[in-house]
Design a protein around this motif. Sequence first.
Motif, PDB file in Angstrom:
ATOM      1  N   GLN A   1     -30.036  59.460  29.027  1.00 13.56           N
ATOM      2  CA  GLN A   1     -28.819  58.999  29.714  1.00 13.56           C
ATOM      3  C   GLN A   1     -28.222  57.377  29.182  1.00 13.56           C
ATOM      4  O   GLN A   1     -27.242  57.235  28.802  1.00 13.56           O
TER       5      GLN A   1
ATOM      6  N   LEU B   1     -27.115  57.874  25.352  1.00 17.45           N
ATOM      7  CA  LEU B   1     -25.668  58.473  25.380  1.00 17.45           C
ATOM      8  C   LEU B   1     -24.613  57.428  25.571  1.00 17.45           C
ATOM      9  O   LEU B   1     -23.691  57.555  25.281  1.00 17.45           O
ATOM     10  N   ARG B   2     -24.847  56.596  26.799  1.00 12.12           N
ATOM     11  CA  ARG B   2     -23.934  55.605  27.335  1.00 12.12           C
ATOM     12  C   ARG B   2     -23.669  54.520  26.180  1.00 12.12           C
ATOM     13  O   ARG B   2     -22.733  54.191  25.790  1.00 12.12           O
TER      14      ARG B   2
ATOM     15  N   ARG C   1     -24.014  55.042  22.960  1.00  9.43           N
ATOM     16  CA  ARG C   1     -23.422  55.575  21.994  1.00  9.43           C
ATOM     17  C   ARG C   1     -21.900  55.851  22.233  1.00  9.43           C
ATOM     18  O   ARG C   1     -21.017  55.548  21.304  1.00  9.43           O
ATOM     19  N   ASN C   2     -21.731  56.084  23.421  1.00  2.97           N
ATOM     20  CA  ASN C   2     -20.231  56.277  23.686  1.00  2.97           C
ATOM     21  C   ASN C   2     -19.412  54.827  23.736  1.00  2.97           C
ATOM     22  O   ASN C   2     -18.230  54.861  23.152  1.00  2.97           O
ATOM     23  N   GLU C   3     -20.200  53.835  24.116  1.00  5.62           N
ATOM     24  CA  GLU C   3     -19.833  52.468  23.982  1.00  5.62           C
ATOM     25  C   GLU C   3     -19.409  51.963  22.751  1.00  5.62           C
ATOM     26  O   GLU C   3     -18.344  51.366  22.351  1.00  5.62           O
TER      27      GLU C   3
ATOM     28  N   LEU D   1     -18.935  54.117  20.170  1.00  2.00           N
ATOM     29  CA  LEU D   1     -17.782  54.731  19.798  1.00  2.00           C
ATOM     30  C   LEU D   1     -16.366  54.195  20.059  1.00  2.00           C
ATOM     31  O   LEU D   1     -15.464  54.108  19.179  1.00  2.00           O
ATOM     32  N   ARG D   2     -16.448  53.746  21.527  1.00  3.86           N
ATOM     33  CA  ARG D   2     -15.180  53.278  21.926  1.00  3.86           C
ATOM     34  C   ARG D   2     -14.725  51.901  21.147  1.00  3.86           C
ATOM     35  O   ARG D   2     -13.666  51.750  20.900  1.00  3.86           O
ATOM     36  N   ASP D   3     -15.923  50.999  21.027  1.00  8.18           N
ATOM     37  CA  ASP D   3     -15.572  49.631  20.201  1.00  8.18           C
ATOM     38  C   ASP D   3     -15.093  50.084  18.961  1.00  8.18           C
ATOM     39  O   ASP D   3     -14.393  49.272  18.241  1.00  8.18           O
TER      40      ASP D   3
ATOM     41  N   GLN E   1     -13.393  52.528  17.746  1.00  9.63           N
ATOM     42  CA  GLN E   1     -12.056  53.067  17.783  1.00  9.63           C
ATOM     43  C   GLN E   1     -11.220  51.964  17.991  1.00  9.63           C
ATOM     44  O   GLN E   1     -10.147  51.860  17.406  1.00  9.63           O
TER      45      GLN E   1
END
Length: 235
Positions: free
Chosen positions: A48, A51-52, A54-56, A58-60, A62
Amino acid sequence: MATLGTLGCAVGAIALVYVLSLLVPDRQFWVELTIVASLTVAVIFPLQLALRLRNEALRDMQKELQHALHHNPVTGTLRANAFAASVEHAIDRRRLSTAENPDGVMLVLRISNFDEIGRRYGPQWADTLLQSIVQIVHSCVRYGDLVARLSSDELGIYLPGTATENARDFCERIRARIDETTFTAGQEHHLSVTVRLGGTRVGDQSDFQALREAANHDALAEEEAGPLLFRELFS
Protein backbone atom coordinates in the motif's frame (compact mmCIF):
# COMPACT_ATOMS: atom_id res chain seq x y z
CA MET A 1 -3.77 6.37 3.33
CA ALA A 2 -1.49 3.35 3.23
CA THR A 3 -2.25 2.67 6.92
CA LEU A 4 -5.99 2.96 6.36
CA GLY A 5 -5.79 0.62 3.38
CA THR A 6 -3.83 -1.89 5.43
CA LEU A 7 -6.33 -1.68 8.29
CA GLY A 8 -9.15 -2.28 5.84
CA CYS A 9 -7.45 -5.38 4.49
CA ALA A 10 -6.73 -6.61 8.02
CA VAL A 11 -10.37 -6.14 9.07
CA GLY A 12 -11.48 -8.05 5.97
CA ALA A 13 -9.09 -10.90 6.72
CA ILE A 14 -10.21 -11.04 10.35
CA ALA A 15 -13.86 -11.14 9.26
CA LEU A 16 -13.09 -14.00 6.87
CA VAL A 17 -11.31 -15.98 9.63
CA TYR A 18 -14.25 -15.33 11.97
CA VAL A 19 -16.72 -16.71 9.45
CA LEU A 20 -14.53 -19.77 8.93
CA SER A 21 -14.33 -20.28 12.70
CA LEU A 22 -18.12 -20.39 12.86
CA LEU A 23 -18.20 -22.99 10.12
CA VAL A 24 -15.39 -25.03 11.69
CA PRO A 25 -15.67 -24.42 15.46
CA ASP A 26 -12.93 -26.91 16.47
CA ARG A 27 -10.14 -24.83 14.88
CA GLN A 28 -8.03 -22.52 17.07
CA PHE A 29 -9.73 -19.26 16.14
CA TRP A 30 -7.62 -16.74 18.10
CA VAL A 31 -4.34 -18.25 16.96
CA GLU A 32 -5.39 -18.10 13.34
CA LEU A 33 -6.80 -14.63 13.84
CA THR A 34 -3.48 -13.37 15.18
CA ILE A 35 -1.47 -15.03 12.43
CA VAL A 36 -3.70 -13.75 9.64
CA ALA A 37 -3.79 -10.19 11.00
CA SER A 38 0.00 -10.13 11.41
CA LEU A 39 0.63 -11.49 7.92
CA THR A 40 -1.85 -9.04 6.43
CA VAL A 41 -0.17 -6.05 8.06
CA ALA A 42 3.33 -7.29 7.17
CA VAL A 43 2.48 -7.88 3.50
CA ILE A 44 -0.18 -5.33 2.64
CA PHE A 45 1.29 -2.24 4.33
CA PRO A 46 4.53 -2.15 2.25
CA LEU A 47 2.50 -2.73 -0.90
CA GLN A 48 0.00 0.00 0.00
CA LEU A 49 2.79 2.42 0.90
CA ALA A 50 4.70 1.74 -2.32
CA LEU A 51 1.52 2.19 -4.37
CA ARG A 52 0.69 5.52 -2.68
CA LEU A 53 4.23 6.82 -3.12
CA ARG A 54 4.20 5.81 -6.79
CA ASN A 55 0.88 7.57 -7.38
CA GLU A 56 2.13 10.73 -5.67
CA ALA A 57 5.31 10.65 -7.75
CA LEU A 58 3.24 10.31 -10.93
CA ARG A 59 1.02 13.24 -9.92
CA ASP A 60 4.08 15.38 -9.17
CA MET A 61 5.62 14.41 -12.50
CA GLN A 62 2.40 15.32 -14.33
CA LYS A 63 2.30 18.70 -12.58
CA GLU A 64 5.93 19.39 -13.50
CA LEU A 65 5.27 18.38 -17.10
CA GLN A 66 2.20 20.62 -17.35
CA HIS A 67 4.15 23.50 -15.80
CA ALA A 68 7.02 23.00 -18.27
CA LEU A 69 4.61 22.91 -21.22
CA HIS A 70 2.94 26.19 -20.23
CA HIS A 71 5.81 28.19 -18.69
CA ASN A 72 9.03 29.63 -20.07
CA PRO A 73 12.05 27.92 -18.43
CA VAL A 74 14.08 31.15 -18.14
CA THR A 75 11.51 33.56 -16.71
CA GLY A 76 8.93 31.20 -15.19
CA THR A 77 6.22 33.22 -16.95
CA LEU A 78 3.66 31.78 -19.34
CA ARG A 79 4.71 30.73 -22.82
CA ALA A 80 3.24 32.66 -25.74
CA ASN A 81 0.71 29.96 -26.71
CA ALA A 82 -0.47 29.43 -23.14
CA PHE A 83 -0.71 33.20 -22.63
CA ALA A 84 -2.78 33.65 -25.80
CA ALA A 85 -5.20 30.91 -24.80
CA SER A 86 -5.48 32.26 -21.23
CA VAL A 87 -6.11 35.83 -22.42
CA GLU A 88 -8.81 34.82 -24.90
CA HIS A 89 -10.46 32.56 -22.31
CA ALA A 90 -10.39 35.30 -19.67
CA ILE A 91 -11.85 37.87 -22.07
CA ASP A 92 -14.68 35.53 -23.11
CA ARG A 93 -15.42 34.60 -19.49
CA ARG A 94 -15.52 38.21 -18.32
CA ARG A 95 -17.71 39.21 -21.26
CA LEU A 96 -20.31 36.60 -20.32
CA SER A 97 -20.14 37.32 -16.58
CA THR A 98 -22.39 39.94 -15.03
CA ALA A 99 -20.24 40.18 -11.90
CA GLU A 100 -16.92 41.04 -13.60
CA ASN A 101 -15.86 44.18 -15.43
CA PRO A 102 -15.42 43.17 -19.11
CA ASP A 103 -12.87 45.93 -19.76
CA GLY A 104 -9.13 45.28 -19.76
CA VAL A 105 -5.79 46.25 -21.27
CA MET A 106 -3.20 44.24 -23.18
CA LEU A 107 0.40 45.48 -22.76
CA VAL A 108 3.74 44.59 -24.26
CA LEU A 109 7.12 45.44 -22.77
CA ARG A 110 10.09 45.35 -25.12
CA ILE A 111 13.76 45.57 -24.11
CA SER A 112 15.21 47.64 -26.94
CA ASN A 113 18.85 46.69 -26.41
CA PHE A 114 18.32 43.07 -25.33
CA ASP A 115 20.13 41.56 -28.34
CA GLU A 116 23.00 44.03 -27.96
CA ILE A 117 23.44 43.05 -24.31
CA GLY A 118 23.43 39.37 -25.29
CA ARG A 119 26.08 39.88 -27.95
CA ARG A 120 28.30 42.02 -25.73
CA TYR A 121 28.11 40.23 -22.39
CA GLY A 122 26.76 36.79 -23.29
CA PRO A 123 23.27 35.25 -23.37
CA GLN A 124 23.40 34.30 -19.69
CA TRP A 125 23.54 37.97 -18.66
CA ALA A 126 20.75 38.83 -21.08
CA ASP A 127 18.63 36.11 -19.43
CA THR A 128 19.56 37.41 -15.97
CA LEU A 129 18.47 40.89 -17.04
CA LEU A 130 15.16 39.54 -18.32
CA GLN A 131 14.57 37.66 -15.07
CA SER A 132 15.15 40.87 -13.10
CA ILE A 133 12.67 42.79 -15.24
CA VAL A 134 10.11 39.99 -14.85
CA GLN A 135 10.49 40.28 -11.07
CA ILE A 136 9.83 44.01 -11.33
CA VAL A 137 6.72 43.38 -13.42
CA HIS A 138 5.45 40.75 -10.99
CA SER A 139 5.93 43.18 -8.11
CA CYS A 140 3.57 45.61 -9.87
CA VAL A 141 0.81 43.29 -11.08
CA ARG A 142 -2.23 42.11 -9.15
CA TYR A 143 -3.41 38.62 -8.42
CA GLY A 144 -5.10 37.40 -11.61
CA ASP A 145 -3.01 39.51 -13.99
CA LEU A 146 -1.14 37.45 -16.59
CA VAL A 147 2.52 37.79 -17.58
CA ALA A 148 4.24 35.93 -20.42
CA ARG A 149 7.41 35.89 -22.48
CA LEU A 150 6.22 36.37 -26.04
CA SER A 151 9.64 36.48 -27.70
CA SER A 152 13.30 36.82 -26.70
CA ASP A 153 12.96 40.53 -25.81
CA GLU A 154 9.19 40.90 -25.40
CA LEU A 155 6.90 40.40 -22.42
CA GLY A 156 3.12 40.33 -22.63
CA ILE A 157 0.95 41.57 -19.76
CA TYR A 158 -2.83 41.24 -19.55
CA LEU A 159 -4.65 43.42 -17.01
CA PRO A 160 -8.29 42.27 -16.79
CA GLY A 161 -10.85 44.79 -15.61
CA THR A 162 -8.37 47.66 -15.93
CA ALA A 163 -9.13 51.05 -17.49
CA THR A 164 -6.66 52.74 -19.83
CA GLU A 165 -5.80 55.42 -17.25
CA ASN A 166 -4.92 52.81 -14.62
CA ALA A 167 -2.82 50.87 -17.13
CA ARG A 168 -0.86 54.04 -17.88
CA ASP A 169 -0.11 54.44 -14.16
CA PHE A 170 0.92 50.79 -14.04
CA CYS A 171 3.38 51.30 -16.90
CA GLU A 172 4.87 54.36 -15.24
CA ARG A 173 5.45 52.36 -12.04
CA ILE A 174 7.29 49.69 -14.03
CA ARG A 175 9.36 52.31 -15.81
CA ALA A 176 10.24 54.05 -12.54
CA ARG A 177 11.32 50.81 -10.87
CA ILE A 178 13.47 49.86 -13.85
CA ASP A 179 15.09 53.31 -13.76
CA GLU A 180 15.77 52.90 -10.03
CA THR A 181 17.33 49.45 -10.45
CA THR A 182 21.03 48.93 -11.13
CA PHE A 183 21.57 46.11 -13.60
CA THR A 184 25.02 44.57 -13.83
CA ALA A 185 26.83 41.93 -15.85
CA GLY A 186 29.15 40.44 -13.26
CA GLN A 187 30.60 42.86 -10.72
CA GLU A 188 32.18 45.36 -13.10
CA HIS A 189 29.81 46.13 -15.97
CA HIS A 190 26.70 48.25 -15.41
CA LEU A 191 24.01 47.64 -18.01
CA SER A 192 22.10 50.49 -19.56
CA VAL A 193 18.59 49.15 -20.11
CA THR A 194 16.06 50.70 -22.49
CA VAL A 195 12.45 49.48 -22.42
CA ARG A 196 9.40 50.43 -24.43
CA LEU A 197 5.85 49.89 -23.21
CA GLY A 198 2.74 49.91 -25.35
CA GLY A 199 -0.83 48.80 -24.86
CA THR A 200 -4.33 48.64 -26.24
CA ARG A 201 -7.74 48.49 -24.63
CA VAL A 202 -9.42 45.12 -25.02
CA GLY A 203 -12.94 46.44 -25.57
CA ASP A 204 -14.97 44.02 -27.66
CA GLN A 205 -11.94 42.41 -29.28
CA SER A 206 -10.88 38.95 -28.12
CA ASP A 207 -8.41 38.00 -30.87
CA PHE A 208 -5.05 37.75 -29.16
CA GLN A 209 -2.91 38.36 -32.23
CA ALA A 210 -4.78 41.58 -33.07
CA LEU A 211 -4.36 42.80 -29.49
CA ARG A 212 -0.65 41.97 -29.53
CA GLU A 213 -0.08 43.78 -32.81
CA ALA A 214 -1.92 46.85 -31.57
CA ALA A 215 0.10 46.91 -28.33
CA ASN A 216 3.33 46.46 -30.29
CA HIS A 217 2.31 49.32 -32.57
CA ASP A 218 2.09 51.61 -29.55
CA ALA A 219 5.39 50.34 -28.15
CA LEU A 220 7.10 51.24 -31.43
CA ALA A 221 5.29 54.58 -31.62
CA GLU A 222 6.47 55.44 -28.10
CA GLU A 223 10.06 55.52 -29.30
CA GLU A 224 9.17 58.20 -31.84
CA ALA A 225 6.52 60.21 -29.99
CA GLY A 226 7.94 60.08 -26.46
CA PRO A 227 5.03 59.45 -24.06
CA LEU A 228 3.19 56.18 -23.69
CA LEU A 229 0.45 55.81 -26.29
CA PHE A 230 -2.73 53.73 -26.18
CA ARG A 231 -4.78 53.04 -29.25
CA GLU A 232 -8.35 51.88 -28.66
CA LEU A 233 -8.79 48.94 -30.97
CA PHE A 234 -12.21 48.51 -32.59
CA SER A 235 -13.77 51.16 -30.33
